[in-house]
Design an enzyme around this catalytic site. Sequence first.
Site, PDB file in Angstrom:
ATOM      1  N   SER A 578       0.907  -1.164   0.020  1.00  0.00           N
ATOM      2  CA  SER A 578      -0.044  -0.125  -0.225  1.00  0.00           C
ATOM      3  C   SER A 578       1.023   1.338  -0.069  1.00  0.00           C
ATOM      4  O   SER A 578       1.979   1.246   0.456  1.00  0.00           O
ATOM      5  CB  SER A 578      -0.798   0.032   1.078  1.00  0.00           C
ATOM      6  OG  SER A 578      -1.467   1.339   1.534  1.00  0.00           O
ATOM      7  N   TYR A 591      -3.764   0.118  10.190  1.00  0.00           N
ATOM      8  CA  TYR A 591      -3.690  -0.334   8.789  1.00  0.00           C
ATOM      9  C   TYR A 591      -2.386   0.024   8.355  1.00  0.00           C
ATOM     10  O   TYR A 591      -1.645  -0.929   7.734  1.00  0.00           O
ATOM     11  CB  TYR A 591      -4.883   0.517   8.036  1.00  0.00           C
ATOM     12  CG  TYR A 591      -4.689   0.002   6.304  1.00  0.00           C
ATOM     13  CD1 TYR A 591      -4.890  -1.120   5.842  1.00  0.00           C
ATOM     14  CD2 TYR A 591      -4.371   1.216   5.585  1.00  0.00           C
ATOM     15  CE1 TYR A 591      -4.761  -1.494   4.619  1.00  0.00           C
ATOM     16  CE2 TYR A 591      -4.094   0.942   4.247  1.00  0.00           C
ATOM     17  CZ  TYR A 591      -4.361  -0.208   3.748  1.00  0.00           C
ATOM     18  OH  TYR A 591      -4.200  -0.671   2.242  1.00  0.00           O
TER      19      TYR A 591
END
Length: 702
Positions: A578, A591
């Site tokens: 990510s 996250y």
Amino acid sequence: MNAESKLIAAIPFAVPTSRWDDALAATLGPAELLLYRSNLLGSDLTVTNFGGGNTSAKLIETDPLSGKEVEVLWVKGSGGDIGSMKLDGFSTLYQDRLLGLEAHYSGPDDDDKMVGYLPHCTFNLNSRAASIDTPLHALLPFAHVDHVHPDAIIALAASSGGEAATQAIWGGRIGWLPWKRPGYTLGVMLRDFVAANPGVEGVMLAGHGIICWADSAKACYEHTIELIADAATYLNDRLAGRPAFGGRKVAANPDRAAIAADLMPRLRGFMTGARRKLGHFSDDAAALEFVGSVDFERLSALGTSCPDHFLRTKIAPLMLDPARLQDDAYLAEQVAAYRAMYGAYYERCRRPNSPAMRDANPVVVLVPGVGRITFATDKTTARLAGEFYGNAINVMRGAEAIGDYIALDEQEAFDIEYWLLEEAKLQRMPAPKPMVGRIALVTGGAGGIGAATATRFLRDGACVVLADRDMAAAEQVRAELAGQFGQDVVRAIGCDVTDEAQVEAAFAYAAREFGGVDILVANAGIASSATIEQTTLDLWNRNYDVLAKGYFLTTKHAWPLLRRMKEQGGASVVFIGSKNAVAAAAGASAYASAKAAANHLARCLALEGAPDGIRVNIVNPDAVIRGSRIWSGDWRKERAASNKIDPGDELEAHYRNRSLLKRDVLPEDIAEAAYWLGSDASAKSTGNMINVDAGNVQAFTR
């Protein structure tokens, strides 16, 4: 082993019945009736194996040049399958020209030369190449002809008692011709036999099937079915109450599926060569009956009898000792010994003009108590090789019930395998796609990025296992991809990446279905957005369970399979990371830090994997909204709230305009990067990150 287990009755032959539909047939023209008959025969595996057999009809057509009516032979073309073919699968040839070819024939040495004349007989510029069996149909004076290779018929044709059994079953209605390789000479022999025996209704061709005929499509079909049923019934009477293959010696192992999953990647790793192998495992009743029998070793060593079987399965199978399957040195020795055996066979039998020796690795591997494993350079061929050897097992069972099983003579087998016409057919085949022979397992395979990644690998020929905790969604994606790329190349399995037992089972499944794993795409993920004060321990642990522990577990259990590919160019792991793994994000600490942990794990694994040829790289996406299951849930609302915008179309516009390139990032974009890192195009890249985010200065890695 007790007396009862030894006396288990042999598996009987299936007895076919007519499936002809008069109402449907009444709506069809002459060519369509031939196709209907062919499809009916070929779709029934009690009648013929995949790609086996051929059918024909002599039809009246209008010559496009003269405008006159002419007789045209419609016959299954080279390389087709009568069960699935369409009208364009038939060759069409002027019948008078085919009959005129005999002026160029002076004896058996002309067989190959005669094949070269077939294109000169083509009707209406049909591009479908004519089969080597065309003369068998052309030289017979009958309107409709079927030539099929059902197991019950080949069992007669490959037995020392076959000719006597043919006489006993049909009493002279069906003739017998000794073995002759397919070609023009066999067509002449057949024609002359029928002329000398005007009442005959068909002919058994020793070693490779039966040919029969009739005056109509329906009559020909039903005649073929009747003859096969007669043979099956006769053999079943002789098998009734007796054990097959001398009785049982080794019982089926209840753990055979797990044994196969462990064995197949190790065998695959030892089968070095120009291209990687894919495996197919079968533990059907016939395979277990055969490999566990008293006569298993004697019969296996003989090889197959029918040319169709032999071309798919090689001169003989590799037989393994079930007590030594955990011994890598033993397995490597056995594969090497097989290659040496095959090389010696080639040298003994080669002709001055023989093509170069082909891949010497075994195709069929037989293990008592476990079953049959077959290997080939693509999954469909591996599966079909297994099915053909299954046909060979049936043939041996029936042949031994009425006499002694007779395999192909070694030199004759070689001359078929290395026939120059067969080599020419192989040379005409298109080059394989670049990822044929590779196996990719994609976690989160039902999501947008996972499905797009699977699609990309499948498009270039790879096999793919979709692993996803939502089995229903994974199955839906699998079905869609199977419709596009074929049933053989894609599988789905339910897998929660936080559950080690499920992860281990997913890789065992990949090993059993395809033979191992070459590429792992670790993609399963979640997303959450919360300030540190709002982040509960459960939320924190959930992110780390999926994004850190999940990536760890999938790589850990992939590793033994990936290491097996060291001698064949190595393997690849791709982490779908990510932008947040390298760029801090407010309100998403759980996250982002879990993604960062996964990315650093990848770098550590790149160091660890290099000596074993395992490359580990990362793709960092950003804002892949379209098609994403993550962005369809709370994450979308949470990120919209964090940016103080509407969660509808405004959100996509926000991320698009935030990027340097002002472009949306799509699942297909991530898939392209994952594909590149999984392919040989990136063979010298490991420990790298590729950002696919349309440009985000915060995420620049250097």
